[in-house]
Scaffold this active site. Structure first.
Site, PDB file in Angstrom:
ATOM      1  N   LYS A 138       0.792  -1.242   0.000  1.00 43.07           N
ATOM      2  CA  LYS A 138       0.000   0.000   0.000  1.00 43.07           C
ATOM      3  C   LYS A 138       0.824   1.293   0.000  1.00 43.07           C
ATOM      4  O   LYS A 138       0.356   2.350   0.398  1.00 43.07           O
ATOM      5  CB  LYS A 138      -1.023   0.030   1.157  1.00 43.07           C
ATOM      6  CG  LYS A 138      -1.867  -1.215   1.289  1.00 43.07           C
ATOM      7  CD  LYS A 138      -2.362  -1.760  -0.034  1.00 43.07           C
ATOM      8  CE  LYS A 138      -3.426  -0.895  -0.688  1.00 43.07           C
ATOM      9  NZ  LYS A 138      -3.792  -1.498  -2.017  1.00 43.07           N
ATOM     10  N   HIS A 153       7.186  -7.408  -2.137  1.00 47.18           N
ATOM     11  CA  HIS A 153       6.954  -6.687  -0.879  1.00 47.18           C
ATOM     12  C   HIS A 153       7.851  -7.254   0.226  1.00 47.18           C
ATOM     13  O   HIS A 153       7.692  -6.904   1.397  1.00 47.18           O
ATOM     14  CB  HIS A 153       5.505  -6.873  -0.403  1.00 47.18           C
ATOM     15  CG  HIS A 153       4.453  -6.184  -1.205  1.00 47.18           C
ATOM     16  ND1 HIS A 153       4.614  -4.928  -1.742  1.00 47.18           N
ATOM     17  CD2 HIS A 153       3.191  -6.562  -1.520  1.00 47.18           C
ATOM     18  CE1 HIS A 153       3.478  -4.586  -2.375  1.00 47.18           C
ATOM     19  NE2 HIS A 153       2.617  -5.561  -2.255  1.00 47.18           N
ATOM     20  N   SER A 155      -4.475   2.946   4.343  1.00 46.43           N
ATOM     21  CA  SER A 155      -4.690   2.329   3.043  1.00 46.43           C
ATOM     22  C   SER A 155      -4.762   0.803   3.179  1.00 46.43           C
ATOM     23  O   SER A 155      -5.608   0.144   2.560  1.00 46.43           O
ATOM     24  CB  SER A 155      -3.546   2.738   2.104  1.00 46.43           C
ATOM     25  OG  SER A 155      -3.742   2.215   0.820  1.00 46.43           O
TER      26      SER A 155
END
Ligand code: A3P
Length: 304
Positions: A57, A117, A147
């Site tokens: 995010k 990630h 988010s």
């Protein structure tokens, strides 16, 4: 020393209605990712790979579109060739029997742009050994938390976030997918002078997109005209990307991403945390932030 991984599978997350996260070396990851762990760790990176790295995010989709527009010399049609999530293989992605992120990356012709990630200590070691380029985007923790909370509400592949107060606790304790924001950002920040890492901030791209896009272009070894840069700025604006079916995830079935709960392209702003954090939560957060980020030279403007 060199970052290394521990093959320790531990218990599954208790957070939320579903149990789809499993711990590896202290980091919660999607269970299917952990199921594919040895393939991921054995992934063979190449010197001409470009790896887009983010905590979830933090503007992954945005930087992906920017990088692709640069790679395609600002050719909008070429960037429409495939959905954004398919253009850059996601290294730790696994959903058998579909091809894994590693398999997709292997099938891709070089030079490859890949994404992850993963925190530095869980990255497949060959990335460090290959000395490829890394592009890291960091976003201020408070907006990232907001988010991520809304993303977990709408994403059926991740646990239900619970209430905002529950989520606040989980996030500050790193009990969310891909672990602690603090450790992630710190880990990558500390690597930046030892490897070819361009470290960017979401807030900077928002404030001066042209300037940041130019930095990315130079890092990628490209040289594009001003007019092309202007096109890239326009095409990668939040408004454009929200309407673009190749970037807004609208083709993903509702059973996976329910955009009626919260759109994937949600707000794209800086400072939305002010609409979520209570005064008390903000004080707690600032304390923790100070403690966790002490000793790093990284300078986030948390007041944004
Ligand atoms: P919000 O939920 O705050 O709106 P990721 O791609 O890493 O999942 O990050 C998603 C976040 O980036 C979302 O934040 C999304 O709206 C925002 N985003 C995506 N494209 C953007 C753009 N072109 N400009 C600004 N923000 C963007």
């Amino acid at each position: 020393g060199t970052p290394h991984t521990q093959d320790t599978m531990a218990q599954t997350s208790e957070l939320g209605k579903q149990t789809q996260l499993t711990e590896v070396a202290g980091i919660l990851l999607q269970t299917a990712t952990v199921g594919n762990w040895s393939q991921i760790q054995n992934f063979q990176a190449k010197p001409d790979d470009l790896l887009i790295c983010t905590y979830p995010k933090s503007g992954t989709t945005w930087i992906q579109e920017i990088v692709d527009m640069i790679e395609q010399n600002g050719d909008v049609e070429k960037c429409q060739r495939a959905l954004i999530q398919h253009r850059h293989p996601f290294i730790e992605w696994a959903r058998p029997p579909q091809p894994s992120g590693v398999e997709k990356a292997k099938a891709m012709p070089s030079p490859r742009t890949l994404r992850t990630h993963l925190p530095t200590h869980l990255l497949p070691p060959s990335f460090w050994e290959s000395n490829c380029k890394f592009l890291y985007v960091a976003r201020n923790a408070k907006d990232t938390m907001v988010s991520y909370y809304h993303f977990q509400r709408m994403n059926q592949m991740l646990p239900d976030p619970g209430t905002w107060d529950d989520y606040f606790e989980a996030f500050i304790n790193g009990k969310v997918g891909w672990g602690s924001w603090f450790d992630h950002v710190k880990g990558w920040w500390e690597m930046k002078d030892r490897y070819q890492i361009l470290f960017l901030f979401y807030e900077d791209i928002k404030r001066d997109p042209k300037h940041e896009i130019q930095k990315v272009m130079q890092f990628m070894g490209k040289n594009l005209d001003e007019t092309v840069l202007d096109i890239i700025v326009q095409e990668t604006s939040f408004e454009k990307m929200k309407e673009n079916p190749m970037t807004n995830r609208s083709t993903i079935p509702k059973s996976i991403l329910d955009q009626s709960i919260s759109p994937f392209m949600r707000k794209g702003t800086v400072g939305d945390w002010k609409n979520h954090f209570t005064v008390a939560q903000n004080e707690i957060f600032d304390e923790i932030y100070k403690k966790k980020m002490e000793g790093t030279s990284i300078n986030f403007c948390m007041e944004l």
